[in-house]
Design a protein around this motif. Structure first.
Motif, PDB file in Angstrom:
ATOM      1  N   ARG A 217      10.457   4.692  -4.075  1.00  0.00           N
ATOM      2  CA  ARG A 217       9.324   3.796  -4.305  1.00  0.00           C
ATOM      3  C   ARG A 217       9.813   2.471  -4.887  1.00  0.00           C
ATOM      4  O   ARG A 217      10.802   2.419  -5.607  1.00  0.00           O
ATOM      5  CB  ARG A 217       8.321   4.434  -5.258  1.00  0.00           C
ATOM      6  N   SER A 218       9.059   1.405  -4.573  1.00  0.00           N
ATOM      7  CA  SER A 218       9.341   0.038  -5.025  1.00  0.00           C
ATOM      8  C   SER A 218      10.584  -0.548  -4.370  1.00  0.00           C
ATOM      9  O   SER A 218      11.028  -1.629  -4.761  1.00  0.00           O
ATOM     10  CB  SER A 218       9.475  -0.017  -6.552  1.00  0.00           C
ATOM     11  N   SER A 219      11.156   0.158  -3.378  1.00  0.00           N
ATOM     12  CA  SER A 219      12.322  -0.395  -2.684  1.00  0.00           C
ATOM     13  C   SER A 219      11.908  -1.597  -1.840  1.00  0.00           C
ATOM     14  O   SER A 219      10.804  -1.643  -1.310  1.00  0.00           O
ATOM     15  CB  SER A 219      12.966   0.664  -1.796  1.00  0.00           C
ATOM     16  N   PRO A 220      12.785  -2.599  -1.679  1.00  0.00           N
ATOM     17  CA  PRO A 220      12.475  -3.748  -0.815  1.00  0.00           C
ATOM     18  C   PRO A 220      12.725  -3.427   0.645  1.00  0.00           C
ATOM     19  O   PRO A 220      13.640  -2.672   0.984  1.00  0.00           O
ATOM     20  CB  PRO A 220      13.427  -4.833  -1.325  1.00  0.00           C
ATOM     21  N   VAL A 221      11.926  -3.996   1.511  1.00  0.00           N
ATOM     22  CA  VAL A 221      12.116  -3.902   2.957  1.00  0.00           C
ATOM     23  C   VAL A 221      12.346  -5.320   3.460  1.00  0.00           C
ATOM     24  O   VAL A 221      11.478  -6.187   3.338  1.00  0.00           O
ATOM     25  CB  VAL A 221      10.886  -3.278   3.649  1.00  0.00           C
ATOM     26  N   ASN A 222      13.536  -5.573   3.998  1.00  0.00           N
ATOM     27  CA  ASN A 222      13.889  -6.903   4.489  1.00  0.00           C
ATOM     28  C   ASN A 222      13.248  -7.150   5.851  1.00  0.00           C
ATOM     29  O   ASN A 222      13.195  -6.244   6.697  1.00  0.00           O
ATOM     30  CB  ASN A 222      15.402  -7.037   4.584  1.00  0.00           C
ATOM     31  N   LEU A 223      12.773  -8.373   6.066  1.00  0.00           N
ATOM     32  CA  LEU A 223      11.998  -8.692   7.262  1.00  0.00           C
ATOM     33  C   LEU A 223      12.620  -9.864   8.018  1.00  0.00           C
ATOM     34  O   LEU A 223      13.086 -10.834   7.397  1.00  0.00           O
ATOM     35  CB  LEU A 223      10.558  -9.042   6.880  1.00  0.00           C
ATOM     36  N   LEU A 224      12.612  -9.756   9.342  1.00  0.00           N
ATOM     37  CA  LEU A 224      13.027 -10.848  10.214  1.00  0.00           C
ATOM     38  C   LEU A 224      11.768 -11.407  10.867  1.00  0.00           C
ATOM     39  O   LEU A 224      11.065 -10.700  11.589  1.00  0.00           O
ATOM     40  CB  LEU A 224      14.007 -10.342  11.276  1.00  0.00           C
TER      41      LEU A 224
ATOM     42  N   GLN B 269       0.817  -1.210   0.000  1.00  0.00           N
ATOM     43  CA  GLN B 269       0.000   0.000   0.000  1.00  0.00           C
ATOM     44  C   GLN B 269       0.852   1.260   0.000  1.00  0.00           C
ATOM     45  O   GLN B 269       0.421   2.305  -0.480  1.00  0.00           O
ATOM     46  CB  GLN B 269      -0.938  -0.006   1.208  1.00  0.00           C
ATOM     47  N   LYS B 270       2.064   1.178   0.524  1.00  0.00           N
ATOM     48  CA  LYS B 270       2.978   2.317   0.553  1.00  0.00           C
ATOM     49  C   LYS B 270       3.893   2.363  -0.667  1.00  0.00           C
ATOM     50  O   LYS B 270       4.782   3.202  -0.756  1.00  0.00           O
ATOM     51  CB  LYS B 270       3.833   2.267   1.825  1.00  0.00           C
ATOM     52  N   GLY B 271       3.669   1.460  -1.618  1.00  0.00           N
ATOM     53  CA  GLY B 271       4.507   1.449  -2.811  1.00  0.00           C
ATOM     54  C   GLY B 271       5.831   0.745  -2.616  1.00  0.00           C
ATOM     55  O   GLY B 271       6.760   0.947  -3.403  1.00  0.00           O
ATOM     56  N   LEU B 272       5.947  -0.110  -1.593  1.00  0.00           N
ATOM     57  CA  LEU B 272       7.170  -0.842  -1.314  1.00  0.00           C
ATOM     58  C   LEU B 272       6.918  -2.339  -1.467  1.00  0.00           C
ATOM     59  O   LEU B 272       5.787  -2.774  -1.658  1.00  0.00           O
ATOM     60  CB  LEU B 272       7.656  -0.531   0.111  1.00  0.00           C
ATOM     61  N   THR B 273       7.985  -3.110  -1.387  1.00  0.00           N
ATOM     62  CA  THR B 273       7.854  -4.558  -1.504  1.00  0.00           C
ATOM     63  C   THR B 273       8.581  -5.228  -0.346  1.00  0.00           C
ATOM     64  O   THR B 273       9.483  -4.655   0.258  1.00  0.00           O
ATOM     65  CB  THR B 273       8.457  -5.077  -2.829  1.00  0.00           C
ATOM     66  N   ALA B 274       8.169  -6.472  -0.051  1.00  0.00           N
ATOM     67  CA  ALA B 274       8.869  -7.270   0.959  1.00  0.00           C
ATOM     68  C   ALA B 274      10.118  -7.848   0.313  1.00  0.00           C
ATOM     69  O   ALA B 274      10.039  -8.516  -0.719  1.00  0.00           O
ATOM     70  CB  ALA B 274       7.969  -8.373   1.484  1.00  0.00           C
ATOM     71  N   GLY B 275      11.272  -7.566   0.911  1.00  0.00           N
ATOM     72  CA  GLY B 275      12.533  -8.061   0.367  1.00  0.00           C
ATOM     73  C   GLY B 275      12.860  -9.445   0.898  1.00  0.00           C
ATOM     74  O   GLY B 275      12.024 -10.349   0.899  1.00  0.00           O
ATOM     75  N   THR B 276      14.064  -9.609   1.406  1.00  0.00           N
ATOM     76  CA  THR B 276      14.493 -10.899   1.955  1.00  0.00           C
ATOM     77  C   THR B 276      13.771 -11.180   3.270  1.00  0.00           C
ATOM     78  O   THR B 276      13.749 -10.335   4.160  1.00  0.00           O
ATOM     79  CB  THR B 276      16.011 -10.905   2.187  1.00  0.00           C
ATOM     80  N   VAL B 277      13.170 -12.355   3.368  1.00  0.00           N
ATOM     81  CA  VAL B 277      12.469 -12.769   4.586  1.00  0.00           C
ATOM     82  C   VAL B 277      13.330 -13.813   5.286  1.00  0.00           C
ATOM     83  O   VAL B 277      13.540 -14.912   4.768  1.00  0.00           O
ATOM     84  CB  VAL B 277      11.073 -13.338   4.274  1.00  0.00           C
ATOM     85  N   THR B 278      13.847 -13.462   6.470  1.00  0.00           N
ATOM     86  CA  THR B 278      14.684 -14.360   7.255  1.00  0.00           C
ATOM     87  C   THR B 278      13.882 -14.870   8.442  1.00  0.00           C
ATOM     88  O   THR B 278      13.265 -14.084   9.159  1.00  0.00           O
ATOM     89  CB  THR B 278      15.943 -13.636   7.758  1.00  0.00           C
TER      90      THR B 278
END
Length: 318
Positions: free
Chosen positions: A158-165, A124-133
């Motif tokens: 915009r469209s930058s990945p956000v890495n998630l733990l 919704q914010k124009g971003l994507t989920a990056g690496t999921v650890t």
């Protein structure tokens, strides 16, 4: 002679002038008689609202381009052509430049959200989920976000990945695989249940030097480190073609009558065979009721009956 020629020339000039003026006024009349509208001011309006406004005026909409803008919100009109106030005919096009919003966005805080919800928030914010650890954590429920990078409130393109733990819950308990060799199958199943592991499959191999229907082999081997939910494979000592179960001979039809009483009992009937372990029935049954299952002939299988969480009967068929 000269006068006559001049006279004719004057007459021709007058005729042409009259025809030209008539044509001009006729065309002007028809042109002015066509419907015209004033182009409305659409700048700053939502694209959908702009489309509805132009449609009501019988004008066509064309999206000329989409541009980033820090002043005009996303999906709103930046500029238009023709300019507001111009008079144009109906069914003509009005070209719009639509805003993509700012080229950078603020990273939302998705910590403590479930993974699926976090993905939607980022989208919704124009971003994507990056690496999921994924890691074990006893204090965070499964599939909950423990940390993120970039951090909340950071500005990114915009469209930058956000890495998630992401947490996968507490680490499973580890056990030392018990030694099941030499035990009867029903005893081995009680030991398997107490260590929170399960029977994956079994096969029969006959060894006349050992008691019938006892465990002669297992995988993983005794002493091997296993975690909660692991599975074990067993080798049972049985003569080819025998129908022994527990320590008695049984028929391919499994049946068991529940003990009498007043309260319903929770019954779970499991079968291990065909390279799989399956639950045939699970639920509450009345006291004294009979539970039964047909075991396919010429098939190596084992049936286990649990009543109120305890193994009360086991049978092996082949």
């Amino acid at each position: 002679m000269i006068r006559s020629i001049f006279k004719y020339l004057v007459l021709i000039f007058v005729f042409c002038a009259v025809v030209g003026l008539s044509t001009y006024f006729t065309l002007s009349f028809f042109i002015q008689s066509e419907d015209t509208v004033l182009v409305p001011d659409l700048t700053g309006k939502n694209a959908v609202a702009a489309l509805e406004t132009l449609s009501a005026l019988e004008l066509n909409t064309r999206v000329g381009a989409k541009e980033y803008s820090t002043e005009v919100p996303e999906h709103h009109v930046i500029t238009q052509k023709p300019a507001p106030g111009r008079s144009i005919k109906v069914n003509r096009e009005v070209s719009l430049v639509i805003s993509r919003g700012p080229s950078t966005v603020t990273v939302p805080n998705v910590e403590n959200q479930e993974l699926e919800q976090a993905r939607m928030t980022l989208e919704q914010k124009g971003l994507t989920a990056g690496t999921v650890t994924r890691v074990h954590d006893a204090n965070t429920p499964r599939r909950r976000i423990m940390a993120q990078h970039p951090a909340p409130e950071d500005g990114v393109r915009r469209s930058s990945p956000v890495n998630l733990l992401v947490s996968v819950g507490p680490r499973p308990k580890a056990y030392m695989m018990p030694d099941l060799r030499g035990k009867f199958l029903d005893e081995a199943m009680l030991s398997i249940e107490s260590h929170q592991i399960s029977l994956e499959e079994f096969k029969s191999v006959h060894d006349p030097s050992k008691p019938e229907n006892t465990v002669t082999g297992q995988a993983p081997p005794p002493g091997y480190r296993v975690e909660t939910g692991a599975s074990v494979r067993l080798i049972i000592n049985r003569r080819p073609g025998s129908r022994q179960a527990g320590r008695d001979e049984k028929k391919p039809l499994f049946s068991h009558r529940l003990a009498p009483g007043f309260l319903k009992q929770r019954v779970r009937l499991e079968m291990s065979g065909f390279g799989a372990h399956m639950v045939l029935h699970e639920g509450l049954m009345d006291p004294g009721a009979v539970i039964w299952a047909i075991v396919p002939e010429h098939t190596e299988a084992a049936v286990f009956l649990y009543v109120n969480g305890k193994l009360v009967e086991s049978q092996v068929y082949n």
